[in-house]
Design a protein around this motif. Structure first.
Motif, PDB file in Angstrom:
ATOM      1  N   GLU A 287       0.894  -1.288  -0.090  1.00 41.46           N
ATOM      2  CA  GLU A 287      -0.002   0.017   0.087  1.00 41.46           C
ATOM      3  C   GLU A 287       0.892   1.159   0.174  1.00 41.46           C
ATOM      4  OE1 GLU A 287      -4.035   0.018   2.214  1.00 41.46           O
ATOM      5  OE2 GLU A 287      -2.741  -1.092   3.329  1.00 41.46           O
ATOM      6  N   VAL A 288       1.856   1.129   0.963  1.00 36.04           N
ATOM      7  CA  VAL A 288       2.719   2.504   1.002  1.00 36.04           C
ATOM      8  C   VAL A 288       3.445   2.727  -0.456  1.00 36.04           C
ATOM      9  CG1 VAL A 288       4.862   3.386   2.127  1.00 36.04           C
ATOM     10  CG2 VAL A 288       3.098   2.292   3.582  1.00 36.04           C
ATOM     11  N   SER A 289       4.052   1.546  -1.031  1.00 39.02           N
ATOM     12  CA  SER A 289       4.552   1.817  -2.388  1.00 39.02           C
ATOM     13  C   SER A 289       3.855   2.277  -3.413  1.00 39.02           C
ATOM     14  CB  SER A 289       5.267   0.401  -2.587  1.00 39.02           C
ATOM     15  OG  SER A 289       4.442  -0.516  -2.915  1.00 39.02           O
ATOM     16  N   LEU A 290       2.612   2.221  -3.295  1.00 37.90           N
ATOM     17  CA  LEU A 290       1.666   2.702  -4.280  1.00 37.90           C
ATOM     18  C   LEU A 290       1.131   4.073  -4.121  1.00 37.90           C
ATOM     19  CD1 LEU A 290      -0.882  -0.604  -4.524  1.00 37.90           C
ATOM     20  CD2 LEU A 290       0.833   0.256  -6.352  1.00 37.90           C
ATOM     21  N   ASP A 291       1.394   4.706  -2.884  1.00 34.70           N
ATOM     22  CA  ASP A 291       1.263   6.089  -2.561  1.00 34.70           C
ATOM     23  C   ASP A 291       1.928   6.883  -3.485  1.00 34.70           C
ATOM     24  OD1 ASP A 291       1.025   8.615  -1.583  1.00 34.70           O
ATOM     25  OD2 ASP A 291       1.082   8.086   0.489  1.00 34.70           O
ATOM     26  N   PRO A 292       1.569   7.768  -4.570  1.00 36.79           N
ATOM     27  CA  PRO A 292       2.121   8.709  -5.530  1.00 36.79           C
ATOM     28  C   PRO A 292       2.962   9.637  -4.678  1.00 36.79           C
ATOM     29  CG  PRO A 292      -0.313   8.410  -5.994  1.00 36.79           C
ATOM     30  CD  PRO A 292      -0.004   7.719  -4.871  1.00 36.79           C
ATOM     31  N   ASP A 293       2.356  10.372  -3.534  1.00 28.84           N
ATOM     32  CA  ASP A 293       2.971  11.155  -2.953  1.00 28.84           C
ATOM     33  C   ASP A 293       4.226  10.766  -2.089  1.00 28.84           C
ATOM     34  OD1 ASP A 293       3.166  13.974  -1.869  1.00 28.84           O
ATOM     35  OD2 ASP A 293       2.887  12.898   0.228  1.00 28.84           O
TER      36      ASP A 293
ATOM     37  N   VAL B 121       8.517  11.876  -2.749  1.00 27.21           N
ATOM     38  CA  VAL B 121       9.076  11.997  -1.629  1.00 27.21           C
ATOM     39  C   VAL B 121      10.466  11.265  -1.858  1.00 27.21           C
ATOM     40  CG1 VAL B 121       9.511  12.129   0.827  1.00 27.21           C
ATOM     41  CG2 VAL B 121       7.594  12.875  -0.233  1.00 27.21           C
ATOM     42  N   MET B 122      10.325  10.010  -2.214  1.00 24.05           N
ATOM     43  CA  MET B 122      11.463   8.934  -2.373  1.00 24.05           C
ATOM     44  C   MET B 122      12.542   9.536  -3.328  1.00 24.05           C
ATOM     45  SD  MET B 122      11.678   7.048   0.319  1.00 24.05           S
ATOM     46  CE  MET B 122      12.636   5.730  -0.229  1.00 24.05           C
ATOM     47  N   ARG B 123      11.619  10.005  -4.586  1.00 25.85           N
ATOM     48  CA  ARG B 123      12.159  10.286  -5.614  1.00 25.85           C
ATOM     49  C   ARG B 123      13.203  11.517  -5.735  1.00 25.85           C
ATOM     50  NH1 ARG B 123      14.066   8.392 -10.787  1.00 25.85           N
ATOM     51  NH2 ARG B 123      14.693  10.246 -12.050  1.00 25.85           N
ATOM     52  N   ARG B 124      12.698  12.275  -4.724  1.00 27.92           N
ATOM     53  CA  ARG B 124      13.368  13.671  -4.518  1.00 27.92           C
ATOM     54  C   ARG B 124      14.497  13.515  -3.587  1.00 27.92           C
ATOM     55  NH1 ARG B 124      10.877  18.709  -0.773  1.00 27.92           N
ATOM     56  NH2 ARG B 124      12.690  19.791  -0.361  1.00 27.92           N
ATOM     57  N   MET B 125      14.378  12.541  -2.618  1.00 27.54           N
ATOM     58  CA  MET B 125      15.416  12.112  -1.749  1.00 27.54           C
ATOM     59  C   MET B 125      16.772  11.706  -2.414  1.00 27.54           C
ATOM     60  SD  MET B 125      15.444   9.771   1.471  1.00 27.54           S
ATOM     61  CE  MET B 125      15.422   8.228   0.520  1.00 27.54           C
TER      62      MET B 125
ATOM     63  N   PRO C  53       8.044  10.060   7.708  1.00 29.97           N
ATOM     64  CA  PRO C  53       7.599   8.865   8.360  1.00 29.97           C
ATOM     65  C   PRO C  53       7.286   7.652   7.866  1.00 29.97           C
ATOM     66  CG  PRO C  53       5.976  10.688   8.558  1.00 29.97           C
ATOM     67  CD  PRO C  53       7.144  11.278   7.990  1.00 29.97           C
ATOM     68  N   ARG C  54       6.959   7.796   6.512  1.00 24.18           N
ATOM     69  CA  ARG C  54       6.603   6.700   5.523  1.00 24.18           C
ATOM     70  C   ARG C  54       7.708   5.866   5.243  1.00 24.18           C
ATOM     71  NH1 ARG C  54       2.846  10.330   1.624  1.00 24.18           N
ATOM     72  NH2 ARG C  54       5.020  11.665   2.017  1.00 24.18           N
ATOM     73  N   ARG C  55       8.982   6.724   5.087  1.00 25.47           N
ATOM     74  CA  ARG C  55      10.124   6.000   4.609  1.00 25.47           C
ATOM     75  C   ARG C  55      10.563   5.104   5.823  1.00 25.47           C
ATOM     76  NH1 ARG C  55      15.275   6.729   6.395  1.00 25.47           N
ATOM     77  NH2 ARG C  55      17.025   6.117   5.181  1.00 25.47           N
ATOM     78  N   GLU C  56      10.445   5.589   7.050  1.00 28.00           N
ATOM     79  CA  GLU C  56      10.707   4.802   8.240  1.00 28.00           C
ATOM     80  C   GLU C  56       9.827   3.621   8.356  1.00 28.00           C
ATOM     81  OE1 GLU C  56      11.083   5.412  12.996  1.00 28.00           O
ATOM     82  OE2 GLU C  56      12.716   6.229  11.735  1.00 28.00           O
ATOM     83  N   ARG C  57       8.649   3.703   7.982  1.00 24.01           N
ATOM     84  CA  ARG C  57       7.606   2.877   8.106  1.00 24.01           C
ATOM     85  C   ARG C  57       7.903   1.785   6.993  1.00 24.01           C
ATOM     86  NH1 ARG C  57       5.172  -0.166  11.498  1.00 24.01           N
ATOM     87  NH2 ARG C  57       3.024  -1.068  10.856  1.00 24.01           N
ATOM     88  N   TYR C  58       8.241   2.008   5.969  1.00 23.82           N
ATOM     89  CA  TYR C  58       8.539   1.352   4.694  1.00 23.82           C
ATOM     90  C   TYR C  58       9.511   0.257   5.187  1.00 23.82           C
ATOM     91  CZ  TYR C  58       9.861  -0.565   0.134  1.00 23.82           C
ATOM     92  OH  TYR C  58      10.295  -1.378  -0.936  1.00 23.82           O
ATOM     93  N   LEU C  59      10.643   0.961   5.767  1.00 24.42           N
ATOM     94  CA  LEU C  59      11.806   0.026   5.934  1.00 24.42           C
ATOM     95  C   LEU C  59      11.547  -0.689   7.412  1.00 24.42           C
ATOM     96  CD1 LEU C  59      14.583   2.826   5.983  1.00 24.42           C
ATOM     97  CD2 LEU C  59      14.140   1.145   4.203  1.00 24.42           C
ATOM     98  N   ARG C  60      10.779  -0.467   8.163  1.00 30.17           N
ATOM     99  CA  ARG C  60      10.293  -1.226   9.185  1.00 30.17           C
ATOM    100  C   ARG C  60       9.320  -2.463   8.679  1.00 30.17           C
ATOM    101  NH1 ARG C  60      11.465  -0.106  14.202  1.00 30.17           N
ATOM    102  NH2 ARG C  60      12.408   1.813  14.723  1.00 30.17           N
ATOM    103  N   LEU C  61       8.507  -2.480   7.811  1.00 37.59           N
ATOM    104  CA  LEU C  61       7.713  -3.370   7.142  1.00 37.59           C
ATOM    105  C   LEU C  61       8.591  -4.185   6.235  1.00 37.59           C
ATOM    106  CD1 LEU C  61       4.670  -1.125   6.136  1.00 37.59           C
ATOM    107  CD2 LEU C  61       4.539  -2.610   7.873  1.00 37.59           C
ATOM    108  N   LEU C  62       9.764  -3.531   5.820  1.00 32.12           N
ATOM    109  CA  LEU C  62      10.425  -4.332   4.756  1.00 32.12           C
ATOM    110  C   LEU C  62      11.377  -5.308   5.845  1.00 32.12           C
ATOM    111  CD1 LEU C  62      11.957  -4.727   2.104  1.00 32.12           C
ATOM    112  CD2 LEU C  62      13.481  -3.083   2.861  1.00 32.12           C
TER     113      LEU C  62
ATOM    114  N   ALA D  60      14.620   8.997  13.339  1.00 27.92           N
ATOM    115  CA  ALA D  60      13.555   9.952  13.418  1.00 27.92           C
ATOM    116  C   ALA D  60      13.993  11.059  14.351  1.00 27.92           C
ATOM    117  CB  ALA D  60      12.129   9.603  13.698  1.00 27.92           C
ATOM    118  N   PRO D  61      14.398  10.899  15.615  1.00 29.31           N
ATOM    119  CA  PRO D  61      14.707  11.671  16.544  1.00 29.31           C
ATOM    120  C   PRO D  61      15.731  12.536  16.237  1.00 29.31           C
ATOM    121  CG  PRO D  61      13.914   9.563  17.734  1.00 29.31           C
ATOM    122  CD  PRO D  61      14.163   9.570  16.108  1.00 29.31           C
TER     123      PRO D  61
END
Length: 312
Positions: free
Chosen positions: A180-186, A190-194, A274-283, A296-297
């Motif tokens: 689901e996260v990977s399908l999020d265009p926003d 963000v990841m592309r910009r990074m 936060p979505r990047r960190e969530r992706y990595l945790r799910l991965l 994050a802190p």
């Protein structure tokens, strides 16, 4: 002797624990045929019917259908071959049930809408090839056209989920959310910009050889300050910021000025989505890896400390 003794259906029922109705049903379908009839016309069976009925009951409890059972007890089919085929079919059913359980658990925990539930159900049912295409599309959206940057090949591999053939329930749930996260265009944007920022930094850099990741530098410089409770706006924080920006300036081969500090703050804000960190945790859950350290802190502290010093 038992081999010469004949038993009525009622006597078979007492010996096997099956009901008279069940034995009559099996008898009518030729699975356990009578060997004789009494003068009154009642069906009679030998002791071999007991063993046959025990086998039939076991196979029924294992889920085999009656036509297959009849062929097994009549030795028209090999029991090991039937067992292997049935075990394979059960494995498919188990996988389906695990997928359903994962989706229903996620729906219950997240309070999903009907639309979200339907999407999760679809994602959970994807084949291995379909999962690879979905993730490949995500990685292409993030890294496409930048494959020439050597470091990115390894990063792409490290961001690829590999769901096991027999995943645990939590791995299935993690896969559904990760998809689901990977399908999020926003999130993709963000990841592309990074990644583009990182590629631009590398293009500007005048350093050669192994490069220390900026996230690792932030962790090492800022982590102790965070532990010590140093305020990002305090004079003490200024020394930490100076060390961090000096490292970044060295990487880029440019002066440590306000523009560089603003650039670093913007980069860290992007990385700290936060979505990047969530992706990595799910991965990590999907791939069976240890949970990654949350940065994050230290990112938030760094951004605040940098912004305080670039407001003029």
């Amino acid at each position: 002797m038992d081999g010469d003794t004949h038993y009525t259906i009622g006597e078979l029922a007492r010996r096997t624990g099956l009901t008279v109705k069940t034995i009559r049903f099996y008898s009518d379908r030729g699975i356990v045929a009578p060997t004789d009839r009494s003068p009154a016309g009642y069906r009679l069976y030998t002791i071999h019917a007991v063993a046959r009925l025990d086998l039939v009951r076991s196979l029924r409890e294992l889920g085999l259908d009656l036509p297959t059972i009849r062929k097994v007890v009549d030795r028209e089919l090999s029991l090991p071959e039937v067992a292997a085929a049935h075990a394979e079919a059960l494995a498919v059913q188990i996988r389906v049930l695990r997928l359903r359980h994962a989706v229903l658990t996620a729906v219950a925990e997240r309070g999903s809408t009907p639309e979200e539930t339907e999407l999760m159900h679809r994602l959970a049912q994807l084949s291995e090839d379909e999962r690879r295409r979905l993730i490949g599309d995500f990685l292409d959206a993030v890294f496409g056209g930048l494959g020439a940057v050597p470091a990115f090949a390894g990063v792409m591999r490290s961001m690829t989920p590999e769901l096991p053939d027999t995943p645990e329930a939590e791995q299935l749930q993690a896969w559904v959310e990760l998809a689901e996260v990977s399908l999020d265009p926003d999130f993709r944007a963000v990841m592309r910009r990074m990644v583009e920022d990182q590629a631009a930094d590398q293009a500007r850099s005048n350093t050669t050889g192994p490069r220390r990741d900026i996230a690792a530098a932030v962790r090492d410089h800022v982590g102790p300050a965070l532990t010590a409770g140093i305020d990002p706006a305090s004079p003490q924080a200024g020394l930490i910021v100076a060390a961090l920006t000096a490292h970044y300036a060295h990487l880029l081969g440019r002066p440590d000025d306000v523009e560089l500090r603003r650039r670093l703050a913007t980069r860290l804000e992007c990385v700290n989505d936060p979505r990047r960190e969530r992706y990595l945790r799910l991965l990590a859950v999907v791939n069976g890896w240890p949970a990654p350290e949350s940065l994050a802190p230290v990112f938030a502290w760094s951004v605040q400390a940098l912004r305080v010093r670039t407001q003029q």
